[in-house]
Design an enzyme around this catalytic site. Structure first.
Site, short mmCIF file in Angstrom:
data_model
loop_
_atom_site.label_atom_id
_atom_site.label_comp_id
_atom_site.label_asym_id
_atom_site.label_seq_id
_atom_site.Cartn_x
_atom_site.Cartn_y
_atom_site.Cartn_z
N ASN A 9 -21.63 -8.69 58.50
CA ASN A 9 -20.07 -8.46 58.62
C ASN A 9 -19.30 -9.59 58.16
O ASN A 9 -18.44 -10.13 58.85
CB ASN A 9 -19.70 -8.14 60.22
CG ASN A 9 -18.48 -7.44 60.23
OD1 ASN A 9 -17.92 -6.92 59.05
ND2 ASN A 9 -17.79 -7.32 61.56
N GLU A 35 -23.40 -6.23 54.11
CA GLU A 35 -21.82 -6.69 54.30
C GLU A 35 -21.70 -8.07 54.05
O GLU A 35 -21.24 -8.62 55.08
CB GLU A 35 -21.53 -6.08 55.71
CG GLU A 35 -20.87 -4.40 55.58
CD GLU A 35 -19.89 -4.51 56.86
OE1 GLU A 35 -18.74 -4.49 56.64
OE2 GLU A 35 -20.40 -4.11 57.76
N ASP A 151 -28.65 -1.22 56.64
CA ASP A 151 -27.74 -0.55 57.68
C ASP A 151 -27.44 0.61 56.83
O ASP A 151 -26.84 0.96 56.01
CB ASP A 151 -26.58 -1.32 57.67
CG ASP A 151 -25.31 -0.74 58.39
OD1 ASP A 151 -25.75 0.35 59.00
OD2 ASP A 151 -24.26 -1.38 58.38
N ASN A 153 -26.14 3.20 58.50
CA ASN A 153 -25.11 3.90 59.22
C ASN A 153 -25.04 5.49 59.58
O ASN A 153 -24.37 6.39 59.49
CB ASN A 153 -23.83 3.79 58.24
CG ASN A 153 -22.97 2.68 58.48
OD1 ASN A 153 -22.82 2.40 59.40
ND2 ASN A 153 -22.72 1.86 57.22
N HIS A 255 -23.68 -6.54 64.47
CA HIS A 255 -24.96 -6.01 64.43
C HIS A 255 -25.89 -7.07 64.89
O HIS A 255 -25.60 -8.51 64.91
CB HIS A 255 -25.38 -5.85 62.94
CG HIS A 255 -24.84 -4.58 62.51
ND1 HIS A 255 -25.39 -3.42 62.15
CD2 HIS A 255 -23.33 -4.25 62.05
CE1 HIS A 255 -24.36 -2.63 61.59
NE2 HIS A 255 -23.51 -2.96 61.51
#
Length: 266
Positions: A9, A35, A151, A153, A255
């Site tokens: 992130n 990310e 990730d 999602n 995360h």
């Protein structure tokens, strides 16, 4: 071979929260990050290496958005940047390192699947990504062994999120997304034939399996989480997995890092 996956992130944000102080203690052989939310001007000379690990990256064209990286201790024989689909390559979602030797073709991959939670337009983009990714991975599996960390999602099953009943119509737990995951893990001719390595090691874990928590409310404190971060491997490599761990003692992003140890060397 110790392989860690972590959605940061924002690589700069995670660094301020101690991620790159924690990483050397893990003795990792490979690290996939998602990310990144940065460009080469922010990463080069700062985050491009961590101890013996050297990173390669796929950045999004849009600044402060998406982006993936893959760090490895060993130098690859080749680096593949991008999935080969312009829409998603512009978003910086796929990087693959190949470690080919006589008699062996092996890839490690870091990937960031789109989120559809911001609205229908992004949900449709997510479906297009899934439609492109399945045949890509099927073709890759036909020619080489690989571990893809991502990730994704998507929480695949009811055990993979706390409030599954309340999320049946929400992105990340839609029937179509879960069916895609089922097909990816299906060993029949039409399936992807991959293995969810964490679930192979921990088939019955529920609350302890989560890797993402919303920033809303007290989700982290109450462990109202989702399992969105995966190791997806070809069966031969998945069979070599020995141990798994999800690191929650420090919070580097929304995360948690997922580590799996495999009984082979690059």
């Amino acid at each position: 071979m110790r392989f860690i996956t972590a959605n940061l992130n924002g690589i700069r944000s995670a660094a301020t929260k101690g991620f790159f102080d924690w990483l050397p203690q893990q003795n990792a052989d490979a690290l996939g990050v998602q990310e990144v939310k940065a460009q080469d001007e922010h990463v080069a000379g700062v985050f491009c290496t961590s101890g013996p690990l050297k990173g390669d990256f796929h950045y999004a064209q849009k600044k402060g958005y998406s982006g993936v990286g893959l760090y490895t201790r060993e130098s690859p024989s080749d680096v593949i940047v991008g999935l080969g689909v312009q829409e998603f390559d512009d978003e910086g979602r796929y990087i693959e390192k190949r470690f080919d030797k006589p008699g062996r073709k092996l890839s490690l991959i870091s990937c960031y699947f789109p989120s559809g939670s911001s609205g229908e337009e992004r949900q449709q983009a997510k479906f297009r990504f899934l439609a492109a990714m399945l045949p890509h991975l099927q073709a890759l599996k036909a020619e080489r062994e690989f571990i893809l960390v991502a990730d994704v999602n998507i929480a695949h099953k009811e055990a993979d999120l706390k409030n599954w009943k309340g999320n049946l119509k929400n992105s990340g737990f839609l029937p179509e997304e879960r069916a895609w995951m089922t097909q990816l893990l299906d060993s029949s001719k039409s399936g992807g034939g991959l293995v969810d390595v964490y679930r192979a090691l921990q088939p019955d874990t529920t609350d302890a399996c989560y890797t993402w928590w919303s920033n809303r409310g007290q989700a982290y404190a109450k462990n109202v989480g989702w399992r969105l971060d995966y190791h997806l491997a070809t069966p031969g490599l998945a069979a070599l997995a020995q141990r798994e761990s999800i690191y929650k003692d420090q919070k580097f992003s929304d995360h948690a890092p997922l580590t799996i140890d495999y009984d082979f060397s690059l």
